[in-house]
Write an enzyme that holds these catalytic residues in place. Structure first.
Site, mmCIF file in Angstrom:
data_model
loop_
_atom_site.group_PDB
_atom_site.id
_atom_site.type_symbol
_atom_site.label_atom_id
_atom_site.label_comp_id
_atom_site.label_asym_id
_atom_site.label_seq_id
_atom_site.Cartn_x
_atom_site.Cartn_y
_atom_site.Cartn_z
ATOM 1 N N LEU A 129 35.186 77.397 39.870
ATOM 2 C CA LEU A 129 36.485 78.051 39.904
ATOM 3 C C LEU A 129 36.589 78.834 41.207
ATOM 4 O O LEU A 129 35.590 79.374 41.690
ATOM 5 C CB LEU A 129 36.640 79.019 38.722
ATOM 6 C CG LEU A 129 36.668 78.419 37.309
ATOM 7 C CD1 LEU A 129 36.721 79.526 36.263
ATOM 8 C CD2 LEU A 129 37.851 77.470 37.140
ATOM 9 N N ASP A 130 37.791 78.888 41.773
ATOM 10 C CA ASP A 130 37.994 79.704 42.965
ATOM 11 C C ASP A 130 37.572 81.145 42.685
ATOM 12 O O ASP A 130 37.643 81.614 41.540
ATOM 13 C CB ASP A 130 39.474 79.700 43.367
ATOM 14 C CG ASP A 130 39.955 78.321 43.780
ATOM 15 O OD1 ASP A 130 39.110 77.481 44.141
ATOM 16 O OD2 ASP A 130 41.178 78.094 43.729
ATOM 17 N N MET A 131 37.169 81.852 43.715
ATOM 18 C CA MET A 131 36.717 83.226 43.543
ATOM 19 C C MET A 131 37.780 84.078 42.854
ATOM 20 O O MET A 131 37.471 84.919 42.004
ATOM 21 C CB MET A 131 36.360 83.837 44.906
ATOM 22 C CG MET A 131 35.822 85.250 44.810
ATOM 23 S SD MET A 131 35.237 85.916 46.382
ATOM 24 C CE MET A 131 36.816 86.181 47.214
#
Length: 287
Positions: A129-131
């Site tokens: 998942l993106d940060m």
């Protein structure tokens, strides 16, 4: 590593060779070691490679250090992990926003390191998942299950549903976005729609409700391109609220949350479905 795996009733009949090669995706070299060292047993007996494996049988696999060399990473803080599901082979946790899935450098501490500390052994990333994104994320607990989970992901048999608060209103209840996604030539952090050179990307969007000038939508992914939901919706004029790269509308956080993850366990064939909550995402919906 030693695993004892009961063969579930719904697994199709196959030989030991087919089970290890086609279903468990064990590499050729490791299959050779298992065979020559007689480290595959069914119901306690060393089996011929062409012997059938039937529902109810008990499969035993023993792997040596040379089969899967131990990988060591710095351990993080187990207290930062919120477990959603765990068994012998995999773990699903609720990732907080603002935390990387894995570090870019060997010494960088990220969620992977915290999960490894929580489990007590090195874990492996299945998807990321993106940060800035929160929610349900899956990790493999050993290198044996990792390629099997990767195959499920590639075959679109791991369902991931996201909630997103985006700008504007939708004229239709459901739509599917198929724009190809490539790198932005001018900003290496960003991705852009590039239908000529980009990678195939498919996002299914369902409008849920209007929230002031914004809309709450659910998104299901068929592919997992970097920033896929963010780029697709921004391209349609529905940039996510709080997106630092693709939106001008600020918010305390990126309003994207992976709230549901479902799969059939590849070894037990048990149906697994978890839902993750985020206080910060829910608070953002009320503002």
């Amino acid at each position: 590593m030693h695993f004892t795996i009961p063969i579930p009733d719904s697994l199709p009949a196959m030989t030991v060779k087919e089970l290890l090669e086609d279903y468990f995706l064990i590499p050729r070299k490791i299959r050779h070691f298992l065979r020559t060292k007689k480290q595959v047993r069914v119901n306690g007996q060393v089996m011929n490679w062409q012997s059938p494996v039937c529902a109810g049988d008990l499969l035993e696999l023993t792997f040596d250090e040379e089969d899967y060399p131990e990988k060591s990473i710095p351990l993080g803080d187990a207290r930062l992990v919120e477990e959603l599901y765990q068994d012998e082979h995999l773990i699903i946790v609720n990732k907080p926003e603002g935390m990387k899935t894995h570090g870019n450098e060997p010494t960088e501490i990220a969620l992977l390191n915290h999960v490894s500390a929580y489990v007590g052994q090195t874990c492996y990333v299945v998807h990321r998942l993106d940060m800035e994104t929160s929610g349900a994320i899956l990790f493999a607990k050993n290198p044996f299950i990792l390629p099997i989970l990767n195959r499920l992901l590639e075959d679109k048999r791991i369902a991931r549903e996201y909630l997103a608060l985006c700008q504007g209103t939708f004229a239709q209840k459901q739509l599917t976005l198929r724009h190809k996604i490539g790198r932005d030539r001018y900003d290496r952090r960003k991705r852009v729609v590039d239908n000529r050179k980009g990678q195939a990307a498919v996002t299914h969007v369902t409008f849920l409700k209007k929230m002031g000038e914004n809309s709450l939508v659910a998104c299901q992914l068929e592919t997992g391109r970097t920033h896929q939901i963010r780029v697709h919706l921004a391209h349609e004029g529905h940039a996510l609220v709080g997106d630092p790269l693709y939106s001008q509308k600020t918010a305390p956080r990126l309003m994207l949350h992976a709230h549901k993850l479902s799969l059939t366990h590849p070894l037990t064939l048990k149906e697994i479905s978890v839902e993750a909550r985020s206080q910060s995402f829910e608070a953002g919906l009320k503002e």
